[in-house]
Design an enzyme around this catalytic site. Structure first.
Site, PDB file in Angstrom:
ATOM      1  N   HIS A 118       0.867  -1.175   0.000  1.00 44.87           N
ATOM      2  CA  HIS A 118       0.000   0.000   0.000  1.00 44.87           C
ATOM      3  C   HIS A 118       0.904   1.225   0.000  1.00 44.87           C
ATOM      4  O   HIS A 118       2.031   1.185   0.482  1.00 44.87           O
ATOM      5  CB  HIS A 118      -0.866  -0.047   1.263  1.00 44.87           C
ATOM      6  CG  HIS A 118      -1.944   0.990   1.348  1.00 44.87           C
ATOM      7  ND1 HIS A 118      -1.694   2.301   1.698  1.00 44.87           N
ATOM      8  CD2 HIS A 118      -3.286   0.904   1.169  1.00 44.87           C
ATOM      9  CE1 HIS A 118      -2.827   2.976   1.723  1.00 44.87           C
ATOM     10  NE2 HIS A 118      -3.812   2.156   1.395  1.00 44.87           N
ATOM     11  N   ASP A 195       3.443  -3.871   7.873  1.00 47.52           N
ATOM     12  CA  ASP A 195       2.160  -3.174   7.778  1.00 47.52           C
ATOM     13  C   ASP A 195       1.055  -4.206   7.982  1.00 47.52           C
ATOM     14  O   ASP A 195       0.769  -5.019   7.103  1.00 47.52           O
ATOM     15  CB  ASP A 195       2.043  -2.514   6.404  1.00 47.52           C
ATOM     16  CG  ASP A 195       0.685  -1.854   6.173  1.00 47.52           C
ATOM     17  OD1 ASP A 195      -0.150  -1.856   7.101  1.00 47.52           O
ATOM     18  OD2 ASP A 195       0.456  -1.351   5.058  1.00 47.52           O
ATOM     19  N   GLN A 198      -4.254  -4.650   6.906  1.00 49.19           N
ATOM     20  CA  GLN A 198      -5.190  -5.643   6.383  1.00 49.19           C
ATOM     21  C   GLN A 198      -5.076  -6.961   7.138  1.00 49.19           C
ATOM     22  O   GLN A 198      -6.073  -7.621   7.432  1.00 49.19           O
ATOM     23  CB  GLN A 198      -4.922  -5.894   4.891  1.00 49.19           C
ATOM     24  CG  GLN A 198      -5.249  -4.735   3.981  1.00 49.19           C
ATOM     25  CD  GLN A 198      -6.734  -4.430   3.921  1.00 49.19           C
ATOM     26  OE1 GLN A 198      -7.573  -5.301   4.118  1.00 49.19           O
ATOM     27  NE2 GLN A 198      -7.051  -3.178   3.651  1.00 49.19           N
ATOM     28  N   LYS A 221     -10.163  -0.918  10.774  1.00 45.74           N
ATOM     29  CA  LYS A 221     -10.355  -2.123   9.975  1.00 45.74           C
ATOM     30  C   LYS A 221     -10.664  -3.333  10.855  1.00 45.74           C
ATOM     31  O   LYS A 221     -11.154  -4.349  10.360  1.00 45.74           O
ATOM     32  CB  LYS A 221      -9.112  -2.381   9.112  1.00 45.74           C
ATOM     33  CG  LYS A 221      -8.847  -1.299   8.070  1.00 45.74           C
ATOM     34  CD  LYS A 221      -7.675  -1.652   7.194  1.00 45.74           C
ATOM     35  CE  LYS A 221      -7.208  -0.491   6.341  1.00 45.74           C
ATOM     36  NZ  LYS A 221      -8.179  -0.087   5.308  1.00 45.74           N
ATOM     37  N   CYS A 357      -4.870   2.457  -3.752  1.00 44.25           N
ATOM     38  CA  CYS A 357      -3.682   3.028  -3.086  1.00 44.25           C
ATOM     39  C   CYS A 357      -2.479   2.092  -3.217  1.00 44.25           C
ATOM     40  O   CYS A 357      -1.682   1.939  -2.286  1.00 44.25           O
ATOM     41  CB  CYS A 357      -3.958   3.310  -1.614  1.00 44.25           C
ATOM     42  SG  CYS A 357      -5.200   4.571  -1.333  1.00 44.25           S
TER      43      CYS A 357
END
Length: 399
Positions: A118, A195, A198, A221, A357
């Site tokens: 991302h 990261d 997600q 999220k 993104c």
């Protein structure tokens, strides 16, 4: 602890509408317990934290810090002070880039960034590289669209300092082998920045077991409120870092000539925190403990498998997402993704479309954009059927 779909779904008031919500990878729907906790904070329990001495402020401070403990337990951090509150995963990664990389890296040092990333795990590294004269090294996907661990050792040099990697691609749903990447990073004296925006929703990882140096994710999220992020960092690394922002509560003492920073985690939490969001996330994390995350994920991936079986009758549509994923990403050589998205929206089906993104990855996949249906355990087969029927209708109109 079995997963009961009906009980889980009943917790989300938004699902009473006629819209089919398949945009959870952008932001998840919110359970009633979180909504109630934030409403209660603003209506009957408002106070600040870490400052005032009246009973309401003290009680909120305890709840605020207990939320930090719950996050620590969620990812198995060694200490709760290794959990830093930010305003999102993006800010968390920027904090590492500006407070760790910018001050500790030198010119010509290298930062390896995977092509799955991302923009939030690419742009901060490009920014800091420009400032200090470092280099961002692309870890490319293979011709099958997947990232190969076998490629990584060939990219590493004696200048490699950081490896930035997603836990789960927001486009393809691939979940790289974080343990293997962590091992390779540390064998070469590099740190790993993950990261988890997600990934944490679908696969709770253990930062100690995987020896992760920095881990970032967002509350929104994971069924939590917007405007709240988490940065985990190993204590020894966080202590080496300069504070990024100055202001209230990030210092011990100050004068007009200098200041002394506070201990972890407060040196990185200048100003009044997003108290309502932390209180809401506290309720969310407690609520999540009543459900079996692994069973919920199996249920969700089966919904995607069911959707894929229905899509086989549409040769105009290509599936770009990997197997055993809660993401269903589609593209078409015949139709523009915006046209498909608009036609789906007209049928009350909420999805995400575009470059998500992740422009470098979309280009590498050789498409101009995608539509993404992202599923969660509150979705069901009726949602899938309505989505598939909407896609079929859109394709017929565009043909």
């Amino acid at each position: 602890m079995a997963f009961d779909f009906a009980i889980f779904r009943s917790q989300f008031p938004t699902l009473n509408s006629d819209t089919i919500y398949l945009d959870s990878a952008s932001t998840s729907l919110k359970p009633k317990v979180m909504i109630d906790a934030i409403t209660n904070y603003y209506t009957t329990n408002t106070a600040t934290i870490l400052r005032s001495k009246h009973s309401q402020a003290i009680a909120l401070t305890e709840q605020f810090e207990h939320a930090r403990t719950l996050v620590s337990q969620l990812i198995n951090a060694g200490k709760s002070h290794e959990i830093i509150w930010t305003k999102g995963a993006t800010e968390s990664i920027n904090l590492v880039a500006q407070s760790y990389a910018r001050y500790l890296l030198k010119a010509d040092d290298e930062i390896i960034v995977s092509e799955l990333e991302h923009h939030s795990n690419l742009i901060p590294w490009l920014q800091v590289a420009k400032k200090i004269g470092a280099k961002v090294i692309k870890w490319p996907i293979e011709t099958d669209g997947l990232l190969s661990i076998d490629r990584l050792p060939s990219l590493i040099t004696d200048k490699t300092r950081i490896i930035a990697i997603t836990q789960m691609s927001n486009v393809t749903g691939q979940q790289p082998d974080i343990e293997a990447i962590s091992n390779i990073a540390h064998q070469n004296n590099a740190v790993i920045v993950v990261d988890g925006a997600q990934g944490i929703v679908h696969n709770r990882l253990d930062v100690q077991k995987l020896d992760i140096d920095f881990y970032a994710f967002s509350a929104h999220k994971l069924y939590g409120p917007t405007g709240l992020g988490i940065l985990y960092g190993k204590s020894d690394l966080l202590n080496k870092m300069d504070c990024w922002q100055g202001g209230g509560k990030m210092l011990k003492a100050t004068s007009f000539t200098d200041f002394e920073v506070a201990e972890l985690p407060y040196k990185f939490e200048a100003g009044t925190a997003n108290i309502a969001a932390v209180i809401g996330f506290h309720a969310t994390l407690n609520w999540l403990r009543s459900f079996d995350a692994a069973s919920a994920e199996i249920y969700t991936c089966k919904l995607v498998d069911y959707a894929k079986s229905k899509l086989r009758s549409l040769p105009e549509i290509t599936v770009n997402s990997v197997e055993n994923s809660p993401l269903l990403t589609l593209s078409s050589k015949q139709f523009y993704h915006d046209d498909l998205a608009i036609l789906l929206a007209e049928q009350n089906v909420s999805i995400r479309n575009g470059e998500l993104c992740a422009q470098p990855l979309i280009k590498a996949l050789n498409c101009n954009g995608v539509i993404r249906a992202s599923f969660m355990p509150y979705n069901n087969r009726d949602d899938v059927d309505r989505f598939i029927n909407a896609v079929k209708s859109a394709v017929q109109i565009l043909k």
